[in-house]
Design a protein around this motif. Structure first.
Motif, PDB file in Angstrom:
ATOM      1  N   UNK A   1       0.760  -1.160  -0.017  1.00 43.08           N
ATOM      2  CA  UNK A   1      -0.085  -0.010   0.049  1.00 43.08           C
ATOM      3  C   UNK A   1       0.712   1.147   0.079  1.00 43.08           C
ATOM      4  N   UNK A   2       0.410   2.178  -0.611  1.00 45.18           N
ATOM      5  CA  UNK A   2       0.948   3.714  -0.746  1.00 45.18           C
ATOM      6  C   UNK A   2       0.424   4.246   0.469  1.00 45.18           C
ATOM      7  N   UNK A   3       1.041   5.301   0.988  1.00 44.57           N
ATOM      8  CA  UNK A   3       0.471   6.084   2.184  1.00 44.57           C
ATOM      9  C   UNK A   3       0.103   7.576   1.589  1.00 44.57           C
ATOM     10  N   UNK A   4      -0.973   8.094   2.091  1.00 50.69           N
ATOM     11  CA  UNK A   4      -1.633   9.160   1.704  1.00 50.69           C
ATOM     12  C   UNK A   4      -1.799  10.041   2.685  1.00 50.69           C
ATOM     13  N   UNK A   5      -1.849  11.370   2.828  1.00 54.45           N
ATOM     14  CA  UNK A   5      -2.179  12.534   3.523  1.00 54.45           C
ATOM     15  C   UNK A   5      -3.077  13.413   2.865  1.00 54.45           C
ATOM     16  N   UNK A   6      -4.312  13.627   3.190  1.00 52.14           N
ATOM     17  CA  UNK A   6      -5.094  14.516   2.578  1.00 52.14           C
ATOM     18  C   UNK A   6      -5.203  14.746   1.049  1.00 52.14           C
ATOM     19  N   UNK A   7      -5.111  13.277   0.705  1.00 50.17           N
ATOM     20  CA  UNK A   7      -5.099  12.937  -0.733  1.00 50.17           C
ATOM     21  C   UNK A   7      -3.639  12.887  -1.323  1.00 50.17           C
ATOM     22  N   UNK A   8      -2.602  13.434  -0.779  1.00 49.11           N
ATOM     23  CA  UNK A   8      -1.541  13.325  -1.554  1.00 49.11           C
ATOM     24  C   UNK A   8      -0.611  12.312  -0.982  1.00 49.11           C
ATOM     25  N   UNK A   9       0.010  11.579  -1.746  1.00 48.44           N
ATOM     26  CA  UNK A   9       0.988  10.414  -1.398  1.00 48.44           C
ATOM     27  C   UNK A   9       2.269  11.000  -0.979  1.00 48.44           C
ATOM     28  N   UNK A  10       2.524  10.456   0.277  1.00 50.41           N
ATOM     29  CA  UNK A  10       3.748  10.513   0.770  1.00 50.41           C
ATOM     30  C   UNK A  10       4.580   9.403   1.166  1.00 50.41           C
ATOM     31  N   UNK A  11       4.271   8.401   0.821  1.00 48.92           N
ATOM     32  CA  UNK A  11       5.110   7.367   0.866  1.00 48.92           C
ATOM     33  C   UNK A  11       4.856   6.036  -0.259  1.00 48.92           C
ATOM     34  N   UNK A  12       5.620   6.066  -1.152  1.00 47.51           N
ATOM     35  CA  UNK A  12       5.345   5.125  -2.168  1.00 47.51           C
ATOM     36  C   UNK A  12       6.091   3.679  -2.088  1.00 47.51           C
ATOM     37  N   UNK A  13       5.055   2.552  -2.036  1.00 51.41           N
ATOM     38  CA  UNK A  13       5.688   1.275  -1.674  1.00 51.41           C
ATOM     39  C   UNK A  13       5.011   0.312  -2.751  1.00 51.41           C
ATOM     40  N   UNK A  14       4.045   0.764  -3.521  1.00 52.08           N
ATOM     41  CA  UNK A  14       3.333   0.047  -4.447  1.00 52.08           C
ATOM     42  C   UNK A  14       4.043  -0.707  -5.520  1.00 52.08           C
ATOM     43  N   UNK A  15       5.146  -0.146  -5.844  1.00 52.36           N
ATOM     44  CA  UNK A  15       6.167  -0.517  -6.952  1.00 52.36           C
ATOM     45  C   UNK A  15       7.447  -1.401  -6.334  1.00 52.36           C
ATOM     46  N   UNK A  16       7.393  -1.651  -5.046  1.00 50.69           N
ATOM     47  CA  UNK A  16       8.259  -2.362  -4.415  1.00 50.69           C
ATOM     48  C   UNK A  16       8.062  -3.980  -4.465  1.00 50.69           C
ATOM     49  N   UNK A  17       9.060  -4.651  -5.221  1.00 47.41           N
ATOM     50  CA  UNK A  17       8.894  -6.153  -5.110  1.00 47.41           C
ATOM     51  C   UNK A  17      10.396  -6.415  -5.462  1.00 47.41           C
ATOM     52  N   UNK A  18      10.529  -7.863  -5.075  1.00 46.26           N
ATOM     53  CA  UNK A  18      11.517  -8.639  -5.455  1.00 46.26           C
ATOM     54  C   UNK A  18      11.209 -10.028  -6.086  1.00 46.26           C
ATOM     55  N   UNK A  19      12.286 -10.156  -7.298  1.00 50.26           N
ATOM     56  CA  UNK A  19      11.946 -11.526  -7.837  1.00 50.26           C
ATOM     57  C   UNK A  19      13.407 -12.351  -7.351  1.00 50.26           C
ATOM     58  N   UNK A  20      12.999 -13.589  -6.846  1.00 50.72           N
ATOM     59  CA  UNK A  20      13.936 -14.218  -6.487  1.00 50.72           C
ATOM     60  C   UNK A  20      13.973 -15.693  -7.012  1.00 50.72           C
ATOM     61  N   UNK A  21      15.275 -16.410  -7.120  1.00 54.53           N
ATOM     62  CA  UNK A  21      15.239 -17.883  -7.953  1.00 54.53           C
ATOM     63  C   UNK A  21      16.730 -18.330  -7.023  1.00 54.53           C
ATOM     64  N   UNK A  22      16.649 -19.207  -6.266  1.00 52.39           N
ATOM     65  CA  UNK A  22      17.638 -19.982  -5.826  1.00 52.39           C
ATOM     66  C   UNK A  22      17.674 -21.370  -6.030  1.00 52.39           C
ATOM     67  N   UNK A  23      18.877 -21.989  -6.402  1.00 56.33           N
ATOM     68  CA  UNK A  23      18.970 -23.268  -6.983  1.00 56.33           C
ATOM     69  C   UNK A  23      20.043 -23.914  -6.014  1.00 56.33           C
ATOM     70  N   UNK A  24      20.012 -24.864  -5.066  1.00 60.99           N
ATOM     71  CA  UNK A  24      21.125 -25.407  -4.507  1.00 60.99           C
ATOM     72  C   UNK A  24      21.409 -26.753  -5.181  1.00 60.99           C
ATOM     73  N   UNK A  25      22.551 -27.231  -4.635  1.00 67.06           N
ATOM     74  CA  UNK A  25      22.861 -28.860  -5.027  1.00 67.06           C
ATOM     75  C   UNK A  25      23.832 -29.178  -3.961  1.00 67.06           C
ATOM     76  N   UNK A  26      23.607 -30.321  -3.439  1.00 65.28           N
ATOM     77  CA  UNK A  26      24.547 -30.792  -2.066  1.00 65.28           C
ATOM     78  C   UNK A  26      24.622 -32.150  -2.339  1.00 65.28           C
ATOM     79  N   UNK A  27      25.563 -32.669  -1.646  1.00 64.74           N
ATOM     80  CA  UNK A  27      26.134 -33.980  -1.478  1.00 64.74           C
ATOM     81  C   UNK A  27      26.729 -34.315  -0.096  1.00 64.74           C
ATOM     82  N   UNK A  28      26.538 -35.506   0.229  1.00 66.95           N
ATOM     83  CA  UNK A  28      27.155 -35.993   1.692  1.00 66.95           C
ATOM     84  C   UNK A  28      27.435 -37.476   1.614  1.00 66.95           C
ATOM     85  N   UNK A  29      28.236 -37.789   2.587  1.00 66.45           N
ATOM     86  CA  UNK A  29      28.883 -39.365   2.624  1.00 66.45           C
ATOM     87  C   UNK A  29      29.993 -39.515   3.227  1.00 66.45           C
ATOM     88  N   UNK A  30      30.571 -40.593   3.258  1.00 70.44           N
ATOM     89  CA  UNK A  30      31.682 -41.029   3.751  1.00 70.44           C
ATOM     90  C   UNK A  30      32.813 -40.862   3.010  1.00 70.44           C
TER      91      UNK A  30
END
Length: 1009
Positions: A253-282
């Motif tokens: 949500x963006x924040x407004x005071x008396x109809x005027x936007x004072x904090x802009x958040x609506x365009x804040x996003x993050x695209x995240x992709x994580x790929x892990x590979x692992x191995x274990x043993x003796x």
């Protein structure tokens, strides 16, 4: 299902109730666990881990008691000579009790098989902790970070200010400790963050919320332990994809005071992709094992500035690597290595942006940030005899913090407060405020012993840390100057304008600030501890512990300037099993905990700090152009004043700036609790908590001594107590010896400013002394009642619920201030002068009166499952801060607001030549801490659906999670400045600033062999 399988299931559920919610006993910096119990006197008791071949044998004592310490977490079999075999799970920091006596105890709710008995309550423990492992977390919608795990524990809340963090039991977010495989990874620079690895690097977690053993210190909040995954005799490998697309994230949500936007958040996003590979043993069967993991990451954050006039697009693709090696050198000696690198760089490009059309314009600037570092811990565990064990650990924790921009040399950073005229083009030609390069390195060594002597279990050790911060910091742009433009009221001493008189005709001022510091800063922390766990009877254990601490902080030249020793932290606890069957216990503890001084204090006072602030009136904006892009810089008007009290670029004589006899910050804690198992699956508990914080270490402005008014000096000391500094003993104007100032009664020179109406204008004509004032002593108390109910996982469903009723009250939150959004640890505004905190007692920022937490899992079929979490807490208090006080003209946050005669214009509607007005004429009202109501309830509901299936040797699993499912975006922090200047109400008071994170989704796909 046959009866033997049923009995095994019952046992697993009973043990799960103990390990999931009950309070385990701490073990050797809690990277290991233990098994203890009774067998036949003199019997040989053998424990074996089938997965690794680890075997250990001890002889039961004359009373039949035995103990097997320093066990890596895992599943073991334990057997006495001639007895039956029991299976037991050893978890992080816990002691599992297994009775192998010939005459087994009999319980209706707990499985007894032959001579085997596993108790569901650890009656040797006096601490409060929550244990949870990766397997249980995989069934729940818990975000994939350590903070989210800690927030599952009762009494733990997320920080609501911009600097984040988590609060344990009413403490501030800068008072906690974090460990991985025994290595302290806490941020020692500011004490808010910690070094973290990807979620799949961890195997087990323990969250300590109180009453922890004397082997733990340097915290007045909570402790979070994690242990990394390790290998076994079987080879395993796999891969996991964690996908969080920005399209699955709701718009903030963006924040407004008396109809005027004072904090802009609506365009804040993050695209995240994580790929892990692992191995274990003796590497060598039954002897040497490995676990190795690499995670590739692609994280692309996007956000706008508050005004929505610029758009930032970031990119981060550095990978993570981590490994563990475990070598069973002999049956009595183990060597373990844990290492990981979480280095990461984010490159950000800033563009001009039109919010209404959503169009991204020309590029404005580039910037980058670097974080993380290499971390490792090498641990040697040795069973010297059946009753004496030793563990030695040495490691390094590294945290880099770097920010910069290609425009750093040519472009100054510019900001504009709300209400200041908008030039219509971006401010400045850089989005990077500071050229910053800091490397924090901790070198940690510790040795821990455990020695069983009959009814006494002695534990003792040494813990030593050397923490070094290497810093180079300066503001970007020519001259290293940052320009901050604020609104101002003419002919008043405006706080945003340095407290200087604003000339007539000016409604805005410019702060031209130079800030620079560099050097290498070291602090050393050392502790010795000893503890006796005394089994007075079979049903009563007394825990007697004592910890000795030393803290030594050094300046840029390597000289000690804050040193505290003789810090004795006694801790006493008991655990009583009223019925003697391990299904119930009453426990309690009382203890003292010390908090070290953060390295940021070394840097900002013990370094060659330049903090020079020059104030001017604003004469409009100058429009310039760079690379075809227009930008604005302020035009400096009439000079108002200069202030470098915070740092003049030299180290100076620190004897005059540091209390030579400083008392440490410490907290006393009292806990009484009760735990009981209800049948095979259910358990419940209750806990009462009282915490009291003693002292504060903060910067205080000494302007008066026995000589009367003296030149201003900023001193690190204990507000409200004696401060001993190098000063003027004979009042001849030169410092020649140590003097003591009782800051509870004096130390600050008070005066009022006087004005006279001359030639049609109000002119400053001098000041009137009003005497000395002293500081209020810092106070903080936390009182709470916690209730917990738990149903252990039985393959079908599990459930945990907790309710916390608490009161966090006082006049000092701790080394940071959430209510004023000030995260510079140990240098808060709270004690700058005596009036910042005067009459400021009330509910503190972390006072969440009610807190409810629920989590549960339900297996729909053999393949499908559902998970849910609920985190609900009542909102924190809102305070209406003023900017002045009835006793002095200086302007800081205060618990007073001016209601009449605030300015000469208000006092005199028609002033006449010769009329006089003084700041002492102002009429104030008290504005109580928390007196402006409370923020709304924070409620976060998470849901997940999981699927898993076996395909021969392969296991496929998927989990789709949604967080904040109802997309509640309630404010967690609001503006709390009731006044913007003396007598002027701030239009943003009570308006939202920080909100709950919007709903977002995450998909996890894993394939393991």
């Amino acid at each position: 299902m046959n009866s033997r399988i049923l009995r095994k299931a019952a046992l697993a559920m009973a043990l799960g109730a103990c390990l999931g919610t009950m309070a385990p006993m701490a073990m050797g910096q809690s990277a290991t666990g233990a098994v203890a119990g009774r067998a036949e006197a003199g019997a040989r008791v053998t424990i074996t881990n089938p997965a690794t071949g680890f075997t250990r044998t001890v002889t039961a004592g004359e009373d039949g008691s035995y103990r097997l310490p320093l066990l890596p977490p895992g599943t073991y079999t334990v057997q006495a000579e001639g007895g039956q075999q029991a299976t037991v799970t050893v978890t992080l920091g816990a002691t599992a009790s297994v009775n192998l006596a010939a005459e087994p105890a009999t319980l209706q709710s707990i499985e007894v098989v032959g001579t085997r008995f596993v108790t569901p309550v650890d009656v040797t423990s006096t601490e409060s902790a929550m244990n949870i492992n990766a397997e249980e977390l995989a069934r729940l919608p818990v975000d994939r970070n350590v903070t989210s795990v800690a927030l599952l524990a009762p009494g733990v809340a997320s920080g609501s200010a911009s600097f984040g963090g988590i609060s344990f039991g009413g403490s501030s977010v800068a008072e906690n400790a974090f460990y991985v495989n025994g290595l302290n990874v806490t941020d020692f620079y500011n004490r808010v963050g910690f070094s973290e690895a990807p979620f799949d690097f961890y195997e087990d977690f323990q969250v300590k919320t109180g009453g922890y053993s004397v082997e733990f210190g340097r915290t007045t909040g909570g402790v979070v332990n994690a242990v990394a995954r390790s290998g076994t005799n079987e080879f395993h490998y796999g891969s996991k994809l964690v996908w969080g697309p920005k399209d699955w994230e709701s718009s903030a949500r963006d924040s407004y005071l008396d109809g005027e936007r004072y904090l802009t958040r609506s365009k804040d996003k993050t695209d995240s992709t994580r790929l892990n590979v692992w191995a274990s043993g003796p590497i060598v069967k039954d002897r040497l094992f490995f676990f190795a993991m690499y995670e590739g990451r692609k994280v692309e954050p996007e956000n706008t500035n508050d005004a929505g006039t610029s758009f930032n697009r970031g990119d981060s693709d550095d990978g993570f690597w981590g490994t563990t090696l475990d070598w069973q050198v002999t049956d009595r000696n183990l060597l373990s290595l844990m290492a990981f690198s979480n280095e990461n760089r984010t490159d950000t490009t800033t563009y001009a942006y039109d919010f209404d059309s959503g169009k991204v314009g020309q590029k404005l600037s580039d910037s980058y940030s670097e974080t993380g570092g290499t971390n490792w811990a090498l641990t040697w565990s040795s069973y010297l005899t059946d009753n004496l064990s030793m563990k030695v650990m040495h490691g390094r924790n590294e945290r880099n913090s770097v920010t910069g921009s290609p425009n750093d040399v040519d472009c100054n950073y510019v900001t504009r407060a709300s209400g200041v005229p908008d030039p219509g083009v971006p401010l400045g030609c850089t989005n990077n405020a500071t050229v910053y390069d800091r490397n924090d390195e901790r070198k940690q060594s510790r040795i821990d012993f455990e020695w069983g002597l009959g009814d006494h279990l002695l534990r003792f050790g040494i813990d030593d840390e050397r923490n070094t911060s290497d810093l180079d910091q300066v503001y970007s742009g020519p001259g290293g100057v940052q320009y901050n433009v604020y609104t101002a009221t003419p002919l008043t001493n405006n706080s945003n304008c340095g407290g200087f008189l604003v000339p007539a005709g000016y409604t805005a001022c410019v702060r031209a600030r130079q800030y620079a510091i560099f050097g290498e800063f070291e602090s050393t922390n050392r502790a010795y501890y000893v503890e006796d766990n005394w089994s007075i009877t079979d049903n009563l254990v007394l825990n007697l512990g004592l910890r000795y601490e030393e803290f030594d902080n050094k300046d840029a030249e390597g000289r000690t300037y804050i040193k505290m020793d003789d810090m004795w932290a006694p801790r006493l606890g008991f655990s009583w099993d009223p019925v003697g069957q391990g299904t119930m216990k009453v426990f309690g503890n009382i203890g003292r905990y010390f908090l070290p001084v953060a390295n940021v204090i070394n840097i900002k006072q013990g370094g060659a700090l330049l903090d020079a602030r020059t104030y001017y009136g604003l004469d409009g904006w100058e429009i310039r152009e760079r690379d075809g892009v227009q930008y604005a810089v302020p035009v400096l008007g009439q000079y108002m004043g200069f202030d470098d009290d915070q740092g003049d670029g030299t180290v100076g004589d620190l004897r005059a700036e540091v209390d030579a006899d400083m008392d440490p910050v410490y907290q006393d804690e009292l806990i009484l609790g009760f735990q009981q198992v209800l049948g095979e699956k259910w358990s419940w508990g209750a806990r009462g908590i009282y915490r009291k914080l003693h002292n504060a270490i903060d910067d205080i402005n000494i302007t008066a001594t026995h000589c009367g008014r003296v030149p201003s000096v900023w001193v690190m000391g204990n507000p409200g107590k004696d401060v001993t500094i190098w000063g003027d003993t004979d009042c001849d104007g030169s410092n020649d010896g140590y003097i003591t100032v009782d800051t509870s009664k004096g130390g600050y020179w008070t005066e009022s400013d006087d004005y006279e109406y001359i030639d049609g204008e109000w002119e400053y004509v001098g000041s009137t002394p009003t005497g000395q004032r002293g500081w209020s002593k810092p106070k903080r108390t936390y009182k709470a009642l916690e209730l917990q109910l738990d149903r252990a996982w039985d393959g079908k469903w599990a459930f945990n619920a907790s309710y916390t009723l608490s009161w966090s009250e006082g006049n000092a939150e701790g080394p940071v201030n959430t209510d004023t959004n000030f995260g510079d640890t140990g240098r808060t505004e709270n004690f700058d002068d005596p009036f910042v905190n005067y009459r400021g007692h009330g509910p503190l920022a972390n006072d969440h009166r009610h807190q409810v937490k629920l989590r549960g899992t339900y297996a729909l079929t053999g393949n499908w499952s559902l998970g849910a979490t609920v985190d609900a807490r009542s909102g924190g208090p809102i305070t209406g801060f003023g900017v002045g006080n009835p006793y002095n003209w200086k302007l800081y946050h205060s618990y007073f607001v001016c209601v009449d005669k605030c300015t000469p214009e208000e006092a005199f509607a028609n002033p006449q030549e010769g009329d006089t007005w003084s700041t002492s004429d102002r009429v104030y009202e008290h504005s109580a801490r928390g007196g402006a109501g409370r923020m709304p309830w924070y409620i976060d509901v998470g849901l997940s659906v999981g699927y898993e299936r076996q395909f021969g040797p392969a296991r496929f699993s998927a989990k789709l999670s949604a967080y904040n499912i109802f997309n509640r975006q309630r404010p967690v922090w609001v503006y709390q400045d009731l006044e913007s200047s003396i007598g002027t109400r701030d239009e943003f008071f009570g308006r939202e600033r920080f909100l709950q994170s919007p709903r977002y989704g995450q998909l996890v796909l894993a394939l393991e062999y």
